[in-house]
Design a protein around this motif. Structure first.
Motif, short mmCIF file in Angstrom:
data_model
loop_
_atom_site.label_atom_id
_atom_site.label_comp_id
_atom_site.label_asym_id
_atom_site.label_seq_id
_atom_site.Cartn_x
_atom_site.Cartn_y
_atom_site.Cartn_z
N PRO A 121 -14.48 11.34 8.81
CA PRO A 121 -14.40 10.21 7.56
C PRO A 121 -14.29 10.86 6.37
CG PRO A 121 -17.14 10.55 7.80
CD PRO A 121 -16.71 11.83 8.91
N THR A 122 -12.89 12.04 5.98
CA THR A 122 -12.05 12.73 5.62
C THR A 122 -12.15 11.15 4.26
OG1 THR A 122 -10.20 12.01 5.92
CG2 THR A 122 -11.51 13.93 6.98
N ALA A 123 -11.93 11.60 3.00
CA ALA A 123 -11.29 10.45 1.75
C ALA A 123 -10.56 10.07 1.74
CB ALA A 123 -11.60 11.92 0.37
N PRO A 124 -9.32 10.71 2.48
CA PRO A 124 -8.05 9.92 2.47
C PRO A 124 -8.08 8.53 3.50
CG PRO A 124 -7.00 12.21 2.70
CD PRO A 124 -9.01 11.71 2.17
N LEU A 125 -9.17 8.63 4.75
CA LEU A 125 -8.03 7.97 6.11
C LEU A 125 -10.34 6.92 5.17
CD1 LEU A 125 -8.92 6.58 8.41
CD2 LEU A 125 -11.13 8.39 8.84
N VAL A 126 -11.04 6.86 4.41
CA VAL A 126 -12.18 6.27 3.97
C VAL A 126 -10.90 5.66 3.01
CG1 VAL A 126 -14.18 5.48 2.33
CG2 VAL A 126 -14.49 7.42 4.72
N GLU A 127 -10.52 5.87 2.24
CA GLU A 127 -10.08 5.11 0.57
C GLU A 127 -8.65 4.38 1.41
OE1 GLU A 127 -7.89 8.95 -1.77
OE2 GLU A 127 -10.43 9.23 -2.30
N ALA A 181 -10.87 1.59 2.10
CA ALA A 181 -11.35 0.72 1.73
C ALA A 181 -10.28 -0.17 0.66
CB ALA A 181 -11.66 1.96 0.30
N ASP A 182 -8.77 0.30 0.33
CA ASP A 182 -8.09 -0.31 0.42
C ASP A 182 -6.99 -1.00 0.87
OD1 ASP A 182 -5.22 -0.58 -2.14
OD2 ASP A 182 -4.53 1.81 -1.27
N GLN A 183 -7.63 -1.08 1.71
CA GLN A 183 -7.47 -2.08 2.17
C GLN A 183 -8.30 -3.90 2.65
OE1 GLN A 183 -6.59 -1.94 6.73
NE2 GLN A 183 -5.02 -0.04 6.10
N GLU A 184 -9.84 -3.08 2.34
CA GLU A 184 -10.34 -4.24 1.99
C GLU A 184 -9.92 -4.97 0.74
OE1 GLU A 184 -13.77 -6.12 2.27
OE2 GLU A 184 -12.91 -4.30 4.36
N ARG A 185 -9.97 -4.23 -0.37
CA ARG A 185 -9.95 -5.20 -1.69
C ARG A 185 -8.97 -5.58 -1.88
NH1 ARG A 185 -10.93 0.86 -3.20
NH2 ARG A 185 -8.88 1.25 -2.96
N ARG A 186 -8.00 -5.26 -1.16
CA ARG A 186 -6.80 -6.08 -1.19
C ARG A 186 -5.95 -7.47 -0.63
NH1 ARG A 186 -1.74 -3.19 -2.94
NH2 ARG A 186 -1.96 -1.49 -3.44
N LEU A 187 -7.18 -6.63 1.13
CA LEU A 187 -7.11 -7.74 2.01
C LEU A 187 -8.35 -9.18 1.40
CD1 LEU A 187 -7.31 -6.33 5.17
CD2 LEU A 187 -5.30 -8.40 4.40
N ARG A 188 -9.42 -8.97 0.41
CA ARG A 188 -9.77 -9.81 -0.05
C ARG A 188 -9.73 -10.26 -1.07
NH1 ARG A 188 -15.61 -5.95 -0.74
NH2 ARG A 188 -16.52 -8.62 -1.44
N ARG A 189 -8.51 -9.64 -1.72
CA ARG A 189 -8.22 -10.94 -2.79
C ARG A 189 -7.01 -11.91 -2.45
NH1 ARG A 189 -4.90 -5.88 -5.49
NH2 ARG A 189 -6.70 -4.57 -5.67
N ILE A 190 -6.79 -12.19 -1.14
CA ILE A 190 -6.35 -12.88 -1.26
C ILE A 190 -7.04 -14.03 0.04
CG2 ILE A 190 -3.42 -11.81 -0.20
CD1 ILE A 190 -3.97 -11.65 2.47
N GLY A 191 -7.85 -13.59 0.25
CA GLY A 191 -9.04 -14.31 0.12
C GLY A 191 -10.04 -14.21 1.63
N ILE A 222 0.66 -1.44 -0.03
CA ILE A 222 -0.12 -0.43 0.10
C ILE A 222 1.09 1.58 0.00
CG2 ILE A 222 -1.62 1.39 1.70
CD1 ILE A 222 -3.21 -1.38 2.34
N ARG A 223 0.74 2.16 -1.18
CA ARG A 223 0.86 3.41 -1.18
C ARG A 223 0.35 4.67 -1.05
NH1 ARG A 223 4.76 0.48 0.24
NH2 ARG A 223 6.27 -0.08 -1.71
N ARG A 224 0.10 5.23 0.12
CA ARG A 224 -0.97 6.15 0.39
C ARG A 224 -0.11 7.77 0.86
NH1 ARG A 224 -6.22 6.03 -1.82
NH2 ARG A 224 -6.45 4.56 -2.72
#
Length: 178
Positions: A90-96, A99-109, A61-63
């Motif tokens: 809930p600012t955009a950078p925090l929510v993003e 969401a980035d973590q959610e996507r990546r963790l779902r991708r690994i199962g 993750i690069r944020r």
């Protein structure tokens, strides 16, 4: 590794300010200030193989770093209060980042997080507090002024199996670029 989750740590001076809000509700189990955090993604109990995959996928993750603003106190639980929380804007950078973590963790199962993301710091867990007692507490302490802080990293925490509230250990830390 035992039970895992990702989150943002709070600066100690903000934890101290929040700890000053403790007390005044019968049946509350107040969280120790050193265990205050903003959960990004609850992961749960996993095996060592999955833990290694999680550590690796989070390192990708690069944020940018971003300001975090506390907005006041509230409670979770509607008509049966179960926690006193400090709300986080809930600012955009925090929510993003979440969401980035959610996507990546779902991708690994990992299974999707079923709850809507509501950024907060849990201050107390409630067992038998009445709605009236919580409303009275919030009317006295609900508004406070705590300065923003800059989130410069997120961490992978572990917790022992319990009813929540710590102690939490930092298993890995991931920098957010300025």
């Amino acid at each position: 590794m035992p039970r895992l989750f990702t989150g943002l740590e709070l600066p100690s001076e903000i934890g101290t300010e929040l700890a000053m809000l403790r007390g005044g509700i019968s049946g509350a189990r107040w969280i120790d200030a050193e265990n205050y955090h903003i959960t990004l993604r609850f992961i749960g109990d996993i095996d060592e193989r999955m833990a290694s995959e999680i550590v690796e996928v989070l390192s990708e993750i690069r944020r940018p770093s971003f300001p975090v603003t506390l907005e006041g106190l509230s409670w979770f639980g509607a008509d049966k209060p179960r926690a006193i929380v400090a709300k986080i804007k809930p600012t955009a950078p925090l929510v993003e980042l979440q969401a980035d973590q959610e996507r990546r963790l779902r991708r690994i199962g990992l299974q999707p997080e079923p709850r809507k993301y509501t950024p907060h710091v849990t201050l107390a867990r409630l067992r038998s507090a009445s709605t009236l007692a919580v409303a009275d507490y919030l009317s006295v302490r609900g508004y406070f002024r705590i300065p923003q802080f800059e989130a410069t990293r997120f961490v992978l925490f572990s917790a022992r199996e319990s009813t929540g509230g710590g102690p939490y250990l930092v298993e890995a830390a991931y920098g957010l670029q300025g």
